[in-house]
Design an enzyme around this catalytic site. Structure first.
Site, PDB file in Angstrom:
ATOM      1  N   GLY A  10      -9.090  47.421  21.136  1.00 30.91           N
ATOM      2  CA  GLY A  10      -8.032  48.232  20.820  1.00 30.91           C
ATOM      3  C   GLY A  10      -7.551  48.884  22.130  1.00 30.91           C
ATOM      4  N   GLY A  12      -4.641  50.731  22.351  1.00 32.28           N
ATOM      5  CA  GLY A  12      -3.768  51.833  22.079  1.00 32.28           C
ATOM      6  C   GLY A  12      -3.824  52.931  22.820  1.00 32.28           C
ATOM      7  CD  GLN A  13      -0.814  56.958  22.072  1.00 35.91           C
ATOM      8  OE1 GLN A  13      -0.855  56.873  23.525  1.00 35.91           O
ATOM      9  NE2 GLN A  13       0.070  57.673  21.691  1.00 35.91           N
ATOM     10  CB  ILE A  14      -8.400  56.139  22.174  1.00 32.26           C
ATOM     11  CG1 ILE A  14      -8.126  57.240  21.236  1.00 32.26           C
ATOM     12  CG2 ILE A  14      -9.997  56.208  22.844  1.00 32.26           C
ATOM     13  CD1 ILE A  14      -9.119  57.467  20.176  1.00 32.26           C
ATOM     14  CG  ASN A  98      -9.460  51.722  10.533  1.00 34.87           C
ATOM     15  OD1 ASN A  98      -8.435  51.035  10.768  1.00 34.87           O
ATOM     16  ND2 ASN A  98      -9.317  52.965  11.001  1.00 34.87           N
ATOM     17  CG  ASN A 123     -12.150  58.743  12.553  1.00 34.17           C
ATOM     18  OD1 ASN A 123     -13.216  58.864  12.593  1.00 34.17           O
ATOM     19  ND2 ASN A 123     -10.920  59.328  13.407  1.00 34.17           N
ATOM     20  NE  ARG A 154     -11.249  67.505  19.229  1.00 40.74           N
ATOM     21  CZ  ARG A 154     -10.612  66.351  18.378  1.00 40.74           C
ATOM     22  NH1 ARG A 154     -11.296  66.365  17.469  1.00 40.74           N
ATOM     23  NH2 ARG A 154      -9.824  65.636  18.730  1.00 40.74           N
ATOM     24  CG  HIS A 178     -15.740  62.497  13.924  1.00 45.27           C
ATOM     25  ND1 HIS A 178     -15.698  63.626  14.527  1.00 45.27           N
ATOM     26  CD2 HIS A 178     -14.619  62.054  13.556  1.00 45.27           C
ATOM     27  CE1 HIS A 178     -14.442  63.706  15.070  1.00 45.27           C
ATOM     28  NE2 HIS A 178     -13.756  62.929  14.747  1.00 45.27           N
TER      29      HIS A 178
HETATM   30  P1  A3D Z   1      -3.762  53.328  18.380  1.00 47.42           P
HETATM   31  O1  A3D Z   1      -3.156  53.945  19.402  1.00 47.42           O
HETATM   32  O2  A3D Z   1      -3.269  53.053  16.972  1.00 47.42           O
HETATM   33  O3  A3D Z   1      -4.868  52.216  18.783  1.00 47.42           O
HETATM   34  C1  A3D Z   1      -5.531  51.203  18.059  1.00 47.42           C
HETATM   35  C2  A3D Z   1      -5.278  49.830  18.347  1.00 47.42           C
HETATM   36  O4  A3D Z   1      -5.985  49.074  17.637  1.00 47.42           O
HETATM   37  C3  A3D Z   1      -3.776  49.183  18.465  1.00 47.42           C
HETATM   38  O5  A3D Z   1      -3.404  49.059  19.656  1.00 47.42           O
HETATM   39  C4  A3D Z   1      -4.119  48.005  17.427  1.00 47.42           C
HETATM   40  O6  A3D Z   1      -3.177  47.055  17.532  1.00 47.42           O
HETATM   41  C5  A3D Z   1      -5.400  47.825  17.686  1.00 47.42           C
HETATM   42  N1  A3D Z   1      -6.040  46.673  16.468  1.00 47.42           N
HETATM   43  C6  A3D Z   1      -5.766  46.979  15.209  1.00 47.42           C
HETATM   44  N2  A3D Z   1      -6.290  45.929  14.641  1.00 47.42           N
HETATM   45  C7  A3D Z   1      -6.904  45.389  15.572  1.00 47.42           C
HETATM   46  C8  A3D Z   1      -8.023  44.519  15.450  1.00 47.42           C
HETATM   47  N3  A3D Z   1      -8.309  43.409  14.518  1.00 47.42           N
HETATM   48  N4  A3D Z   1      -8.643  43.898  16.639  1.00 47.42           N
HETATM   49  C9  A3D Z   1      -8.318  44.610  17.764  1.00 47.42           C
HETATM   50  N5  A3D Z   1      -7.639  45.559  17.795  1.00 47.42           N
HETATM   51  C10 A3D Z   1      -7.063  45.988  16.673  1.00 47.42           C
HETATM   52  O7  A3D Z   1      -4.934  54.411  17.705  1.00 47.42           O
HETATM   53  P2  A3D Z   1      -5.851  55.694  18.710  1.00 47.42           P
HETATM   54  O8  A3D Z   1      -6.217  54.641  19.934  1.00 47.42           O
HETATM   55  O9  A3D Z   1      -5.289  56.596  18.958  1.00 47.42           O
HETATM   56  O10 A3D Z   1      -7.171  55.447  17.936  1.00 47.42           O
HETATM   57  C11 A3D Z   1      -8.028  54.457  17.491  1.00 47.42           C
HETATM   58  C12 A3D Z   1      -9.022  55.015  16.444  1.00 47.42           C
HETATM   59  O11 A3D Z   1     -10.059  55.940  16.940  1.00 47.42           O
HETATM   60  C13 A3D Z   1      -8.413  55.355  15.133  1.00 47.42           C
HETATM   61  O12 A3D Z   1      -9.438  54.760  14.062  1.00 47.42           O
HETATM   62  C14 A3D Z   1      -8.659  56.936  15.088  1.00 47.42           C
HETATM   63  O13 A3D Z   1      -8.982  57.468  13.619  1.00 47.42           O
HETATM   64  C15 A3D Z   1      -9.947  56.865  15.820  1.00 47.42           C
HETATM   65  N6  A3D Z   1     -10.448  58.344  16.444  1.00 47.42           N
HETATM   66  C16 A3D Z   1     -11.559  58.928  16.241  1.00 47.42           C
HETATM   67  C17 A3D Z   1     -12.066  59.932  16.888  1.00 47.42           C
HETATM   68  C18 A3D Z   1     -13.332  60.345  17.073  1.00 47.42           C
HETATM   69  O14 A3D Z   1     -13.811  61.615  17.290  1.00 47.42           O
HETATM   70  C19 A3D Z   1     -14.544  59.550  16.174  1.00 47.42           C
HETATM   71  C20 A3D Z   1     -10.981  60.859  17.710  1.00 47.42           C
HETATM   72  C21 A3D Z   1      -9.536  60.154  17.723  1.00 47.42           C
HETATM   73  C22 A3D Z   1      -9.377  58.936  17.106  1.00 47.42           C
END
Ligand code: A3D
Length: 311
Positions: A10, A12-14, A98, A123, A154, A178
């Site tokens: 993944g 993306g942002q994180i 997810n 999540n 936090r 969570h």
């Molecule tokens: P985002 O920037 O959308 O990045 C997610 C990435 O996953 C995107 O680049 C997608 O292309 C990629 N992706 C989708 N499907 C697949 C796949 N099959 N294989 C590989 N990559 C894929 O999201 P984000 O980075 O902001 O957040 C990622 C996740 O973390 C989300 O589910 C959020 O809800 C979660 N999150 C959890 C917390 C916790 O404290 C647990 C906090 C913040 C976000």
């Protein structure tokens, strides 16, 4: 000595911030993986960070890819694959989407990086980490969910903002699932070793706890599109670092409980010792009646989402 290999599934942002922090902390070489549609993005992000290297002088290699073979033999895998929450969407709304994604990721991590320490961030966390464990068949000490590190950070940040004192001297522990039913252990929150309850009025402390519970949602609302990413990335890196450096840090994380705190068969936020063997121990300690009640309440919420996975 070969560098550690850290895979981020993944990009993306994180994922992007995980790559940046892992590189800046000199944790090892980084593979930033995403689906083919996002291959250009992960190639671009890693190239950009490679060009930051001359500023800090560390020679790690960062690679963006959508080819699972590139994750071969990773030491650590951090999973953020999925979609983040949008305003009005609960963490559970994400489950269906997810869950499919995590099943695909688990099969591939099992195939290419069977010895990795896996940190799940996607999540709804407690169900997604459970699903990863079920599908991959990884041993329970090698699968962990990131949530408590962020929820505790936090809580610490809000206490520092309230008092004006250094965040370095604040200790907090948030257990449980969570979500809104998380369990901040207020009596164990300390400021310079002094119980926070002795320094802050009950009214203010209650307000801080409430803000902690909904801290994720507060940011979702502010962004209007997507969820928090800087602090979640730093939280997961703290866990990866403790594993790679065998630090044996005590970090509240979602771990598979088998009797600890009276919980059996579920991943839930508990204090974990993270070292070279992954989750080396769950630190169990006596809870007050009210804390126990809250933990059982959060367990019910976790059980409900896990049941929805059908796994
Ligand atoms: P985002 O920037 O959308 O990045 C997610 C990435 O996953 C995107 O680049 C997608 O292309 C990629 N992706 C989708 N499907 C697949 C796949 N099959 N294989 C590989 N990559 C894929 O999201 P984000 O980075 O902001 O957040 C990622 C996740 O973390 C989300 O589910 C959020 O809800 C979660 N999150 C959890 C917390 C916790 O404290 C647990 C906090 C913040 C976000």
């Amino acid at each position: 000595m070969a560098r550690n290999k850290i895979t981020l599934i993944g990009g993306g942002q994180i994922g992007g911030n995980l790559a940046l922090i892992a590189a800046q902390k000199e944790l090892g070489d980084v593979i930033l993986f995403d689906i083919p549609r996002a291959e250009g993005m992960v190639k671009g992000k890693t190239l950009d960070i490679m060009q930051l290297r001359p500023h800090d002088g560390y020679d790690s290699k960062l690679t963006g890819t959508s080819n699972y073979e590139d994750i071969k033999d990773s030491d650590v895998v951090i999973i953020t694959a999925g979609i983040p929450r949008k305003p009005g969407m609960s963490r559970d709304d994400l489950l269906g989407i997810n869950l499919k994604i995590i099943s695909d990721v688990a099969e591939n991590v099992k195939k290419y990086a069977p010895n990795a320490f896996v940190i799940v961030v996607s999540n709804p966390l407690d169900a997604i980490v459970y699903a990863f464990h079920k599908v991959s068949g990884f041993s329970k000490n090698k699968v962990i969910g990131m949530a408590g590190a962020l929820d505790s950070a936090r809580f610490k940040a809000f206490l520092a903002m309230e008092t004006g004192y250094s965040v370095q001297d604040i200790q907090c522990m948030v257990l449980g699932g969570h979500g809104d039913t998380m369990v901040p252990i207020t009596r164990l929150a300390t400021i310079g070793g002094i119980p926070a309850e002795d320094l802050i009025s009950k009214e203010r402390l209650d307000a801080i706890i409430e803000r902690t519970r909904f801290a994720g949602g507060e940011i979702v609302k502010l962004f209007g599109n997507g969820s928090a990413f800087y602090a979640p990335a730093a939280s997961a890196i703290e866990m990866a670092e403790s594993y790679l450096k065998d630090k044996k840090r005590i970090i509240p994380s979602a771990a598979l409980c088998e009797g600890e705190f009276g919980i059996d068969g579920y991943f839930i936020g508990v204090p974990t010792v993270i070292g070279a063997n992954g989750i080396e121990k769950i630190l169990e300690f006596p809870l007050l009646v009210d804390e126990k009640t809250q933990l059982m309440n959060t367990l019910e919420a976790v059980k409900k989402t896990v049941a929805e996975t059908g796994l």
